[in-house]
Motif scaffolding. Structure first.
Motif, PDB file in Angstrom:
ATOM      1  N   LYS A 291       2.522   4.744  -0.696  1.00 50.72           N
ATOM      2  CA  LYS A 291       1.955   6.034  -1.098  1.00 50.72           C
ATOM      3  C   LYS A 291       3.020   6.996  -1.621  1.00 50.72           C
ATOM      4  O   LYS A 291       2.753   7.805  -2.512  1.00 50.72           O
ATOM      5  CB  LYS A 291       1.217   6.673   0.081  1.00 50.72           C
TER       6      LYS A 291
ATOM      7  N   ARG B 187       0.826  -1.212   0.000  1.00 51.71           N
ATOM      8  CA  ARG B 187       0.000   0.000   0.000  1.00 51.71           C
ATOM      9  C   ARG B 187       0.864   1.268   0.000  1.00 51.71           C
ATOM     10  O   ARG B 187       0.558   2.250   0.670  1.00 51.71           O
ATOM     11  CB  ARG B 187      -0.946   0.003   1.197  1.00 51.71           C
TER      12      ARG B 187
ATOM     13  N   GLU C 134       0.935   8.437  -4.276  1.00 51.07           N
ATOM     14  CA  GLU C 134       0.602   9.859  -4.296  1.00 51.07           C
ATOM     15  C   GLU C 134       1.768  10.711  -4.786  1.00 51.07           C
ATOM     16  O   GLU C 134       1.571  11.782  -5.347  1.00 51.07           O
ATOM     17  CB  GLU C 134       0.182  10.316  -2.895  1.00 51.07           C
TER      18      GLU C 134
ATOM     19  N   GLU D 273      -2.069   3.130  -5.094  1.00 50.59           N
ATOM     20  CA  GLU D 273      -2.305   4.129  -4.060  1.00 50.59           C
ATOM     21  C   GLU D 273      -1.209   5.188  -3.998  1.00 50.59           C
ATOM     22  O   GLU D 273      -1.199   6.034  -3.105  1.00 50.59           O
ATOM     23  CB  GLU D 273      -2.457   3.453  -2.694  1.00 50.59           C
TER      24      GLU D 273
ATOM     25  N   GLN E   5      -4.508   8.653  -7.413  1.00 49.38           N
ATOM     26  CA  GLN E   5      -4.172   9.541  -6.307  1.00 49.38           C
ATOM     27  C   GLN E   5      -2.835  10.255  -6.497  1.00 49.38           C
ATOM     28  O   GLN E   5      -2.443  11.071  -5.662  1.00 49.38           O
ATOM     29  CB  GLN E   5      -4.146   8.749  -4.997  1.00 49.38           C
TER      30      GLN E   5
END
Length: 434
Positions: free
Chosen positions: A127, A125, A152, A150, A175
């Motif tokens: 980011k 996960r 960013e 996920e 995202q």
């Protein structure tokens, strides 16, 4: 007496209480994330409660400097770094929200380790991803990277994007708001366009020292900050809502005629509506199409406050392009010029002296920088124009790299100015950022 006894009991309780071991898991994670990665692992010796805490850290940063040995054996340093990173990731349990890799002087000979680590991260996960690697050859971006939905923020160094990179069934990066590629080789231009298109919320894109032999097309209505620096065979930008744009084109060889980039300058300029800060560096103005001088789009950049240019003030075409930008930026406050001289076929004879002084072209300009100043007629003409035409000018920064004599410098300081606060500063050391 009772008060003294209670105080003594409290002190004994505090002395025997293990506050460090009983800290909340979230606070322990914050503490570990602030430590160098090797020291974070060493906390397993603190107590039983800390033994496996490092295996669930949510933010990881692996630095090559942390594995440098005193004997200076680079091969041993690389081996220790790779083994430690493999061990850490294989034992990690839980999500990894931020992963950073900074090898700096340690060169990784193969992308195999990158592929293995990326596969692990794609299941964690992730980011925020920073792979600031130094490779002997550019590694192909692992296919598992495109499974990190996920993400960013992404920063990749020394990677290669090929024509078959973007999986057909990829969900994209919904995202992702920041993408930074540095020292990268782009083989498939269309797939790069697909990559940008798969990031609907991307607002900051940096392409630094990029080499592309393909056509690069970037179309986005969400991008706010764009930096493009490199060699491109063809570059097409449609990013109408940028607030900051830095475009720098480079030559792949000394023969500029064979390696010039096909970049439609007028189309890019005409598409901008909200830009506040623009930089056109390298031979952009030199290669801009001649038609732009005749078919100037009637547009004002009402939010533009800063312009940085690589500019030959004595080149008629470049001078006209610069003048167009100045004329259509009524709220311009800062001008930064990196001066060049290419002995143009059509020199700008008295071009800047012929500008109408009643227009007040630089009415809001506060600072102007002229780097690599040689004292040519065109450069003196522009400096004279801005000094006499800028009523709120504060500073004119001049960097001549020793090209001017003492008398030349004295004459500069005597030049007439419209602003009573205007100061001419001759820079002697490093050039400060404007």
């Amino acid at each position: 007496m009772d008060h003294r006894r209670s105080s003594t009991k409290l002190c004994k309780y505090v002395a025997h209480e293990d506050f460090i071991s009983n800290l909340p898991d979230g606070l322990k994670d914050k503490i570990l994330c602030c430590l160098p990665i090797k020291e974070a692992v060493a906390t397993c010796l603190l107590s039983r409660n800390w033994r496996y805490t490092w295996t669930s850290m949510t933010e990881l940063m692996f630095r090559g400097d942390d594995f440098a040995s005193e004997n200076g054996n680079v091969n041993d340093d690389v081996s220790r770094f790779l083994k430690f990173t493999d061990m850490f990731l294989s034992l990690h349990d839980g999500p990894i929200l931020k992963f950073g890799l900074n090898t700096k002087d340690i060169q990784i000979s193969t992308g195999g380790h990158i592929y293995r680590w990326m596969l692990i991260l794609s299941r964690k996960r992730i980011k925020e991803l920073q792979l600031r690697t130094t490779m002997q050859t550019c590694y192909k971006i692992p296919s598992s990277f495109f499974s990190c939905h996920e993400l960013e923020s992404v920063q990749l160094h020394f990677c290669r994007l090929t024509t078959s990179q973007l999986p057909l069934l990829s969900k994209g990066f919904k995202q992702l708001h920041t993408l930074h590629l540095q020292y990268c080789y782009v083989v498939g231009g269309n797939n790069f366009a697909d990559l940008v298109a798969s990031c609907p919320n991307l607002n900051k894109l940096t392409l630094n020292r990029i080499l592309s032999l393909a056509d690069i097309n970037i179309h986005s209505t969400k991008l706010k900050i764009l930096t493009v620096d490199g060699y491109f065979k063809h570059l097409n930008l449609h990013t109408p809502y940028l607030t900051s744009a830095v475009i720098k084109l480079r030559h792949l060889s000394r023969d500029a005629s064979k390696t010039r980039c096909n970049f439609i300058f007028s189309q890019f300029i005409a598409s901008l509506s909200d830009v506040e800060d623009i930089s056109f560096l390298g031979p952009i103005l030199e290669h801009a199409e001649h038609e732009f001088l005749v078919l100037k789009p009637p547009k004002s950049f009402n939010r533009l406050t800063k312009i940085s240019l690589d500019l030959d003030l004595g080149n008629l075409k470049e001078a006209n392009l610069a003048l167009y930008l100045f004329q259509h930026a009524p709220y311009l406050q800062l001008i930064n010029l990196q001066l060049t001289s290419k002995k143009p076929m059509v020199p700008a004879v008295h071009f800047w002296e012929s500008i109408d002084r009643h227009v007040c072209l630089f009415q809001n300009v506060r600072v102007v920088g002229m780097i690599n100043f040689t004292g040519s007629g065109a450069e003196l003409g522009f400096l004279k124009l801005i000094l006499e035409d800028a009523p709120v000018l504060k500073k004119a920064l001049i960097k001549d790299y020793g090209k001017l004599g003492k008398d030349d410098l004295k004459n500069l300081l005597k030049m007439r100015r419209a602003s009573k606060d205007a100061e001419i500063v001759i820079l002697s050391g490093s050039v400060p950022p404007l």
